[in-house]
Design a protein around this motif. Structure first.
Motif, PDB file in Angstrom:
ATOM      1  N   LEU A 153       0.822  -1.211   0.000  1.00 36.23           N
ATOM      2  CA  LEU A 153       0.000   0.000   0.000  1.00 36.23           C
ATOM      3  C   LEU A 153       0.855   1.260   0.000  1.00 36.23           C
ATOM      4  CD1 LEU A 153      -2.802   1.258   0.072  1.00 36.23           C
ATOM      5  CD2 LEU A 153      -2.764   1.044   2.562  1.00 36.23           C
ATOM      6  N   GLN A 154       1.955   1.249   0.747  1.00 30.27           N
ATOM      7  CA  GLN A 154       2.823   2.433   0.798  1.00 30.27           C
ATOM      8  C   GLN A 154       3.375   2.748  -0.589  1.00 30.27           C
ATOM      9  OE1 GLN A 154       3.417   4.606   3.221  1.00 30.27           O
ATOM     10  NE2 GLN A 154       4.731   5.778   1.856  1.00 30.27           N
ATOM     11  N   LYS A 155       3.867   1.745  -1.288  1.00 28.46           N
ATOM     12  CA  LYS A 155       4.419   1.940  -2.633  1.00 28.46           C
ATOM     13  C   LYS A 155       3.334   2.436  -3.580  1.00 28.46           C
ATOM     14  CE  LYS A 155       8.125   0.684  -4.577  1.00 28.46           C
ATOM     15  NZ  LYS A 155       9.351   1.473  -4.533  1.00 28.46           N
ATOM     16  N   TRP A 156       2.138   1.835  -3.509  1.00 25.84           N
ATOM     17  CA  TRP A 156       1.018   2.248  -4.361  1.00 25.84           C
ATOM     18  C   TRP A 156       0.656   3.700  -4.087  1.00 25.84           C
ATOM     19  CZ3 TRP A 156      -1.190   0.670  -8.613  1.00 25.84           C
ATOM     20  CH2 TRP A 156      -2.437   1.145  -8.961  1.00 25.84           C
ATOM     21  N   SER A 157       0.672   4.102  -2.805  1.00 23.06           N
ATOM     22  CA  SER A 157       0.329   5.482  -2.432  1.00 23.06           C
ATOM     23  C   SER A 157       1.342   6.488  -2.970  1.00 23.06           C
ATOM     24  CB  SER A 157       0.237   5.611  -0.912  1.00 23.06           C
ATOM     25  OG  SER A 157      -0.806   4.817  -0.421  1.00 23.06           O
ATOM     26  N   GLU A 158       2.570   6.040  -3.208  1.00 23.69           N
ATOM     27  CA  GLU A 158       3.611   6.928  -3.727  1.00 23.69           C
ATOM     28  C   GLU A 158       3.482   7.171  -5.229  1.00 23.69           C
ATOM     29  OE1 GLU A 158       7.240   5.035  -2.600  1.00 23.69           O
ATOM     30  OE2 GLU A 158       6.885   5.353  -0.459  1.00 23.69           O
ATOM     31  N   MET A 159       2.731   6.337  -5.932  1.00 20.67           N
ATOM     32  CA  MET A 159       2.565   6.500  -7.373  1.00 20.67           C
ATOM     33  C   MET A 159       1.798   7.776  -7.672  1.00 20.67           C
ATOM     34  SD  MET A 159       4.087   4.063  -8.764  1.00 20.67           S
ATOM     35  CE  MET A 159       4.985   2.772  -7.952  1.00 20.67           C
ATOM     36  N   LYS A 160       2.226   8.495  -8.709  1.00 17.57           N
ATOM     37  CA  LYS A 160       1.614   9.777  -9.049  1.00 17.57           C
ATOM     38  C   LYS A 160       0.664   9.680 -10.235  1.00 17.57           C
ATOM     39  CE  LYS A 160       5.480  12.603  -7.384  1.00 17.57           C
ATOM     40  NZ  LYS A 160       5.734  11.903  -6.232  1.00 17.57           N
ATOM     41  N   SER A 161       0.962   8.809 -11.190  1.00 15.18           N
ATOM     42  CA  SER A 161       0.118   8.744 -12.381  1.00 15.18           C
ATOM     43  C   SER A 161       0.105   7.337 -12.963  1.00 15.18           C
ATOM     44  CB  SER A 161       0.599   9.737 -13.444  1.00 15.18           C
ATOM     45  OG  SER A 161       1.868   9.366 -13.921  1.00 15.18           O
ATOM     46  N   MET A 162      -0.885   7.110 -13.817  1.00 17.86           N
ATOM     47  CA  MET A 162      -1.004   5.856 -14.546  1.00 17.86           C
ATOM     48  C   MET A 162      -1.189   6.215 -16.018  1.00 17.86           C
ATOM     49  SD  MET A 162      -3.848   2.817 -14.257  1.00 17.86           S
ATOM     50  CE  MET A 162      -5.198   3.832 -14.835  1.00 17.86           C
ATOM     51  N   THR A 163      -0.471   5.530 -16.880  1.00 13.67           N
ATOM     52  CA  THR A 163      -0.547   5.786 -18.315  1.00 13.67           C
ATOM     53  C   THR A 163      -0.881   4.490 -19.038  1.00 13.67           C
ATOM     54  OG1 THR A 163       1.140   7.490 -18.122  1.00 13.67           O
ATOM     55  CG2 THR A 163       0.760   6.613 -20.314  1.00 13.67           C
ATOM     56  N   TYR A 164      -1.755   4.582 -20.006  1.00 12.89           N
ATOM     57  CA  TYR A 164      -2.003   3.433 -20.873  1.00 12.89           C
ATOM     58  C   TYR A 164      -2.231   3.909 -22.294  1.00 12.89           C
ATOM     59  CZ  TYR A 164      -7.063   4.308 -20.443  1.00 12.89           C
ATOM     60  OH  TYR A 164      -8.303   4.858 -20.474  1.00 12.89           O
ATOM     61  N   VAL A 165      -1.983   3.008 -23.230  1.00 10.24           N
ATOM     62  CA  VAL A 165      -2.116   3.312 -24.653  1.00 10.24           C
ATOM     63  C   VAL A 165      -3.150   2.368 -25.250  1.00 10.24           C
ATOM     64  CG1 VAL A 165      -0.934   3.377 -26.866  1.00 10.24           C
ATOM     65  CG2 VAL A 165       0.266   4.080 -24.795  1.00 10.24           C
ATOM     66  N   ASP A 170      -4.681   1.776 -29.068  1.00 14.52           N
ATOM     67  CA  ASP A 170      -4.481   2.114 -30.478  1.00 14.52           C
ATOM     68  C   ASP A 170      -3.468   3.248 -30.563  1.00 14.52           C
ATOM     69  OD1 ASP A 170      -6.282   0.107 -31.268  1.00 14.52           O
ATOM     70  OD2 ASP A 170      -7.977   1.459 -30.993  1.00 14.52           O
ATOM     71  N   ASP A 171      -3.815   4.406 -31.111  1.00 14.03           N
ATOM     72  CA  ASP A 171      -2.870   5.527 -31.223  1.00 14.03           C
ATOM     73  C   ASP A 171      -3.163   6.621 -30.204  1.00 14.03           C
ATOM     74  OD1 ASP A 171      -5.215   6.436 -32.279  1.00 14.03           O
ATOM     75  OD2 ASP A 171      -4.321   7.345 -34.058  1.00 14.03           O
ATOM     76  N   GLN A 172      -3.860   6.272 -29.153  1.00 13.64           N
ATOM     77  CA  GLN A 172      -4.280   7.249 -28.145  1.00 13.64           C
ATOM     78  C   GLN A 172      -3.632   6.914 -26.801  1.00 13.64           C
ATOM     79  OE1 GLN A 172      -8.530   8.185 -28.000  1.00 13.64           O
ATOM     80  NE2 GLN A 172      -8.487   7.405 -25.923  1.00 13.64           N
ATOM     81  N   GLU A 173      -3.026   7.906 -26.163  1.00 12.09           N
ATOM     82  CA  GLU A 173      -2.405   7.723 -24.855  1.00 12.09           C
ATOM     83  C   GLU A 173      -3.252   8.431 -23.805  1.00 12.09           C
ATOM     84  OE1 GLU A 173       1.818   8.621 -22.564  1.00 12.09           O
ATOM     85  OE2 GLU A 173       1.330   9.706 -24.390  1.00 12.09           O
ATOM     86  N   THR A 174      -3.535   7.752 -22.699  1.00 17.54           N
ATOM     87  CA  THR A 174      -4.303   8.338 -21.612  1.00 17.54           C
ATOM     88  C   THR A 174      -3.428   8.378 -20.372  1.00 17.54           C
ATOM     89  OG1 THR A 174      -6.362   7.479 -22.514  1.00 17.54           O
ATOM     90  CG2 THR A 174      -6.390   8.131 -20.206  1.00 17.54           C
ATOM     91  N   VAL A 175      -3.335   9.560 -19.750  1.00 21.57           N
ATOM     92  CA  VAL A 175      -2.564   9.751 -18.528  1.00 21.57           C
ATOM     93  C   VAL A 175      -3.533  10.195 -17.439  1.00 21.57           C
ATOM     94  CG1 VAL A 175      -0.653  10.959 -17.419  1.00 21.57           C
ATOM     95  CG2 VAL A 175      -0.546  10.447 -19.872  1.00 21.57           C
ATOM     96  N   THR A 176      -3.569   9.464 -16.325  1.00 22.22           N
ATOM     97  CA  THR A 176      -4.454   9.791 -15.213  1.00 22.22           C
ATOM     98  C   THR A 176      -3.625  10.147 -13.992  1.00 22.22           C
ATOM     99  OG1 THR A 176      -6.095   8.224 -16.029  1.00 22.22           O
ATOM    100  CG2 THR A 176      -6.315   8.928 -13.742  1.00 22.22           C
ATOM    101  N   ASP A 177      -3.872  11.316 -13.411  1.00 20.35           N
ATOM    102  CA  ASP A 177      -3.253  11.707 -12.152  1.00 20.35           C
ATOM    103  C   ASP A 177      -3.974  10.927 -11.053  1.00 20.35           C
ATOM    104  OD1 ASP A 177      -2.982  13.127  -9.586  1.00 20.35           O
ATOM    105  OD2 ASP A 177      -1.933  14.648 -10.755  1.00 20.35           O
ATOM    106  N   LEU A 178      -3.262  10.074 -10.336  1.00 23.22           N
ATOM    107  CA  LEU A 178      -3.896   9.197  -9.360  1.00 23.22           C
ATOM    108  C   LEU A 178      -4.357   9.923  -8.099  1.00 23.22           C
ATOM    109  CD1 LEU A 178      -1.560   6.099  -9.706  1.00 23.22           C
ATOM    110  CD2 LEU A 178      -3.871   6.390 -10.623  1.00 23.22           C
ATOM    111  N   LYS A 179      -3.861  11.116  -7.862  1.00 14.13           N
ATOM    112  CA  LYS A 179      -4.280  11.871  -6.675  1.00 14.13           C
ATOM    113  C   LYS A 179      -5.518  12.720  -6.965  1.00 14.13           C
ATOM    114  CE  LYS A 179      -0.693  10.242  -4.603  1.00 14.13           C
ATOM    115  NZ  LYS A 179      -0.798   8.981  -3.962  1.00 14.13           N
TER     116      LYS A 179
END
Length: 85
Positions: free
Chosen positions: A47-59, A61-70
């Motif tokens: 949980l501590q490591k997961w809480s330190e993550m700032k964003s998640m990115t996935y692709v 097709d040709d579209q990239e999505t970036v989500t701020d986890l906070k």
């Protein structure tokens, strides 16, 4: 439609050993989480490591999505446009 998800961690530390993963699982008492979620959190460093993550990115097709986890702000980048925060 193709969907590819990925969690990226730039940390170059060695992966946890089985003994470390077992110890982490025993030390972290997460009664408020479902058992399946506990296993996912433990598999990804706890949980501590997961809480330190700032964003998640996935692709997809040709579209990239970036989500701020906070803040949950999302940016969608495509070849012809970018939308979001």
């Amino acid at each position: 439609m193709t969907l590819i998800l990925s969690c990226k961690n730039e940390n170059t530390e060695a992966a946890f050993t089985d003994e470390e993963m077992k110890a982490e699982k025993e030390l972290v008492d997460l009664p408020q989480y479902l058992d399946g979620l506990k296993d996912v959190l433990t598999a990804h460093g706890g949980l501590q490591k997961w809480s330190e993550m700032k964003s998640m990115t996935y692709v997809m097709d040709d579209q990239e999505t970036v989500t701020d986890l906070k803040t949950r702000d999302i940016i969608i980048k495509a070849p012809t446009h970018t939308i979001g925060f």
